[in-house]
Design a protein around this motif. Structure first.
Motif, PDB file in Angstrom:
ATOM      1  N   LEU A 162      33.423 -16.076 -44.712  1.00  0.00           N
ATOM      2  CA  LEU A 162      31.972 -16.078 -44.856  1.00  0.00           C
ATOM      3  C   LEU A 162      31.472 -14.686 -44.452  1.00  0.00           C
ATOM      4  N   LEU A 163      30.645 -14.082 -45.290  1.00  0.00           N
ATOM      5  CA  LEU A 163      30.210 -12.706 -45.040  1.00  0.00           C
ATOM      6  C   LEU A 163      28.710 -12.549 -45.230  1.00  0.00           C
ATOM      7  N   ILE A 164      28.052 -12.039 -44.188  1.00  0.00           N
ATOM      8  CA  ILE A 164      26.637 -11.665 -44.243  1.00  0.00           C
ATOM      9  C   ILE A 164      26.600 -10.154 -44.118  1.00  0.00           C
ATOM     10  N   ALA A 165      26.001  -9.465 -45.072  1.00  0.00           N
ATOM     11  CA  ALA A 165      26.031  -7.996 -45.046  1.00  0.00           C
ATOM     12  C   ALA A 165      24.750  -7.412 -45.603  1.00  0.00           C
ATOM     13  N   GLY A 166      24.535  -6.154 -45.273  1.00  0.00           N
ATOM     14  CA  GLY A 166      23.352  -5.445 -45.739  1.00  0.00           C
ATOM     15  C   GLY A 166      23.043  -4.309 -44.790  1.00  0.00           C
ATOM     16  N   PRO A 167      22.038  -3.513 -45.100  1.00  0.00           N
ATOM     17  CA  PRO A 167      21.734  -2.343 -44.281  1.00  0.00           C
ATOM     18  C   PRO A 167      21.208  -2.686 -42.884  1.00  0.00           C
ATOM     19  N   CYS A 168      21.533  -1.830 -41.937  1.00  0.00           N
ATOM     20  CA  CYS A 168      20.998  -1.987 -40.579  1.00  0.00           C
ATOM     21  C   CYS A 168      19.480  -2.076 -40.650  1.00  0.00           C
ATOM     22  N   SER A 169      18.882  -1.158 -41.420  1.00  0.00           N
ATOM     23  CA  SER A 169      17.426  -1.144 -41.570  1.00  0.00           C
ATOM     24  C   SER A 169      17.020  -1.063 -43.035  1.00  0.00           C
ATOM     25  N   ALA A 170      15.982  -1.804 -43.375  1.00  0.00           N
ATOM     26  CA  ALA A 170      15.355  -1.622 -44.681  1.00  0.00           C
ATOM     27  C   ALA A 170      14.533  -0.339 -44.569  1.00  0.00           C
ATOM     28  N   GLU A 171      14.882   0.680 -45.350  1.00  0.00           N
ATOM     29  CA  GLU A 171      14.231   1.993 -45.236  1.00  0.00           C
ATOM     30  C   GLU A 171      13.204   2.211 -46.345  1.00  0.00           C
ATOM     31  N   THR A 172      13.656   1.979 -47.567  1.00  0.00           N
ATOM     32  CA  THR A 172      12.769   2.046 -48.732  1.00  0.00           C
ATOM     33  C   THR A 172      13.138   0.885 -49.654  1.00  0.00           C
ATOM     34  N   GLU A 173      12.256   0.543 -50.558  1.00  0.00           N
ATOM     35  CA  GLU A 173      12.558  -0.542 -51.494  1.00  0.00           C
ATOM     36  C   GLU A 173      13.764  -0.178 -52.356  1.00  0.00           C
ATOM     37  N   GLU A 174      13.813   1.065 -52.781  1.00  0.00           N
ATOM     38  CA  GLU A 174      14.918   1.520 -53.624  1.00  0.00           C
ATOM     39  C   GLU A 174      16.253   1.398 -52.886  1.00  0.00           C
ATOM     40  N   GLN A 175      16.283   1.848 -51.632  1.00  0.00           N
ATOM     41  CA  GLN A 175      17.519   1.790 -50.840  1.00  0.00           C
ATOM     42  C   GLN A 175      17.976   0.358 -50.639  1.00  0.00           C
ATOM     43  N   LEU A 176      17.060  -0.538 -50.302  1.00  0.00           N
ATOM     44  CA  LEU A 176      17.414  -1.917 -50.018  1.00  0.00           C
ATOM     45  C   LEU A 176      17.874  -2.651 -51.276  1.00  0.00           C
ATOM     46  N   VAL A 177      17.128  -2.527 -52.350  1.00  0.00           N
ATOM     47  CA  VAL A 177      17.469  -3.239 -53.579  1.00  0.00           C
ATOM     48  C   VAL A 177      18.770  -2.716 -54.186  1.00  0.00           C
ATOM     49  N   ALA A 178      18.945  -1.397 -54.175  1.00  0.00           N
ATOM     50  CA  ALA A 178      20.169  -0.814 -54.733  1.00  0.00           C
ATOM     51  C   ALA A 178      21.399  -1.252 -53.936  1.00  0.00           C
ATOM     52  N   ASP A 206      24.389   4.573 -48.866  1.00  0.00           N
ATOM     53  CA  ASP A 206      24.859   5.910 -48.455  1.00  0.00           C
ATOM     54  C   ASP A 206      24.692   6.050 -46.943  1.00  0.00           C
ATOM     55  N   PRO A 207      25.676   5.592 -46.170  1.00  0.00           N
ATOM     56  CA  PRO A 207      25.564   5.604 -44.699  1.00  0.00           C
ATOM     57  C   PRO A 207      25.265   6.977 -44.102  1.00  0.00           C
ATOM     58  N   SER A 208      25.660   8.038 -44.791  1.00  0.00           N
ATOM     59  CA  SER A 208      25.468   9.385 -44.230  1.00  0.00           C
ATOM     60  C   SER A 208      24.000   9.736 -44.037  1.00  0.00           C
ATOM     61  N   VAL A 209      23.109   9.058 -44.777  1.00  0.00           N
ATOM     62  CA  VAL A 209      21.674   9.357 -44.651  1.00  0.00           C
ATOM     63  C   VAL A 209      20.901   8.182 -44.064  1.00  0.00           C
ATOM     64  N   ALA A 210      21.616   7.207 -43.515  1.00  0.00           N
ATOM     65  CA  ALA A 210      20.953   6.027 -42.945  1.00  0.00           C
ATOM     66  C   ALA A 210      20.048   6.425 -41.791  1.00  0.00           C
ATOM     67  N   TRP A 211      18.913   5.762 -41.677  1.00  0.00           N
ATOM     68  CA  TRP A 211      17.930   6.085 -40.640  1.00  0.00           C
ATOM     69  C   TRP A 211      18.351   5.537 -39.277  1.00  0.00           C
ATOM     70  N   THR A 212      19.183   4.513 -39.277  1.00  0.00           N
ATOM     71  CA  THR A 212      19.651   3.932 -38.012  1.00  0.00           C
ATOM     72  C   THR A 212      21.136   3.591 -38.120  1.00  0.00           C
ATOM     73  N   ASP A 213      21.847   3.768 -37.009  1.00  0.00           N
ATOM     74  CA  ASP A 213      23.257   3.351 -36.887  1.00  0.00           C
ATOM     75  C   ASP A 213      24.117   3.772 -38.071  1.00  0.00           C
ATOM     76  N   ALA A 214      24.025   5.050 -38.442  1.00  0.00           N
ATOM     77  CA  ALA A 214      24.765   5.553 -39.602  1.00  0.00           C
ATOM     78  C   ALA A 214      26.280   5.401 -39.439  1.00  0.00           C
TER      79      ALA A 214
END
Length: 375
Positions: free
Chosen positions: A23-39, A237-245
């Motif tokens: 069972l896997l729950i995954a996604g970005p640490c933070s929702a930064e922009t709509e484009e980043q989250l949806v992509a 793209d973790p290298s540009v993540a706003w939190t916990d890159a």
């Protein structure tokens, strides 16, 4: 001691996307922009491995001025991602207002963060906001290693009528420096499982490691410890993540990570294997009985030493003697192929109990000499 939690099986509200994978729950640490989250969500959905999509909307931060999450607008983005991917969504809530907004936006799963779990007032506020609602809630362990706080938070949420309940093991804060951001302290999760055998536990290797390179190791160990799933942070793209890159992985890397995990069964069906395990466990039981017996004999001698020290005005702690026991014990354990850290912790635990017993004797009203005089 068992705790009475009225909970539904995990399978009634979330399941692995594939029966051969966890069972896997995954996604970005933070929702930064709509484009980043949806992509990110779209790429994660294409892997065919997700059970739910997570994203941080409100981010608790130690100091003001740091990014504290995009806020309520992120819920709209999350809903868009849900519509485009068909994935259920999950967010962290820390206040009654968060609960209300998340539910209004159609979020499918809520979780209580580590900082919130540490505060009973906060947990109760969240619990009160959940009364009368049928939504799955996951509770992370508190920041510090306090099992009672973790259990108390679960009980408060359960008492509010939430029966779709799970715990999240995300590691604990420690003063000791190690390779991990938060120490796993597996024994805490094991103790929770002992108190609540039916409670599902999800592992969060991202927050335990703080380092994407260590996530596979912790994820595999969690599955080997019979945890029911994983929550892993993933960013396009973790290298540009706003939190916990450093602790986020790309959707592609996440898919490869999951493919390399090995699922093992908690139950054995083969009669031959069962018999072999039963024999080995019987041997362990006999050894455990001997260990406890010898510890009891040791404590009897400790009591005699405590009485002798009291009668002769000798201090309880003898530093040189303790150093001698520790050094000798660790060396002996190493020769017997025991881990140094394990041996040291075991000796410290025994020594602590010895000090407690001797302190009790020192503070008692009579001594051995007085007992003999009155006999």
């Amino acid at each position: 001691m068992k705790i009475d939690l009225k909970i539904q099986p995990l399978s009634t509200w979330i399941k692995p996307a594939n029966e051969n994978q966890p069972l896997l729950i995954a996604g970005p640490c933070s929702a930064e922009t709509e484009e980043q989250l949806v992509a990110t969500a779209q790429l994660l959905a294409k892997t065919g491995k997700l059970s739910a999509l997570r994203a941080g909307i409100w981010k608790p931060r130690t100091r003001p001025g740091e990014f504290e999450g995009i806020g309520s607008i992120g819920l709209e983005w999350l809903n868009t991602a849900k519509q485009e991917t068909g994935l259920p969504t999950a967010v962290e809530v820390a206040t009654a207002k968060h609960v209300e907004e998340a539910l209004k936006a159609g979020v499918d799963i809520l979780w209580v963060g580590a900082r919130s779990t540490a505060n009973p007032f906060t947990v109760q506020e969240i619990a009160d906001a959940l009364k009368g609602v049928d939504v799955p809630v996951m509770v992370k362990n508190p920041v510090n290693p306090d099992l009672t706080l973790w259990i108390g938070a679960l009980e408060r949420i359960n008492n509010a009528g939430i029966t779709k309940l799970a715990a999240i093991h995300r590691g604990f804060s420690s003063y000791e420096k190690s390779a991990f951001r938060n120490e796993p302290m597996w024994d805490m999760a094991i103790n929770l499982k002992t108190h609540a055998p039916d409670l599902p536990i999800i592992n969060d290797p991202s927050h335990i490691t703080g380092n994407r390179d260590l996530i596979p190791y912790i994820a595999q160990k969690a599955l080997d410890m019979d945890m029911q799933g994983l929550m892993i942070e993933s960013h396009i793209d973790p290298s540009v993540a706003w939190t916990d890159a450093k602790q986020q992985v790309t959707p592609k890397a996440l898919a490869e990570l999951v493919d390399n995990l090995t699922l093992r069964k908690p139950e054995v069906k083969s009669a031959e294997i069962k018999d072999a395990l039963a024999d080995l466990r019987s041997q362990i039981d006999k050894i455990d009985d001997l260990v406890i017996q010898k510890l009891a004999e040791r404590m009897q001698i400790v009591e005699k030493i405590g009485n002798y020290k009291k009668d002769n005005g000798i201090t309880i702690l003898q530093v040189n003697r303790w150093d001698e026991i520790l050094k000798k014990g660790v060396q002996y354990g190493k020769a017997l192929k025991l881990d140094n850290d394990f041996t040291e912790k075991l000796l410290e635990l025994i020594h602590s109990e010895s000090i407690r017993k001797q302190t009790e004797i020192m503070n008692s009203g009579t001594t051995v000499k007085e007992n003999l005089t009155h006999a």
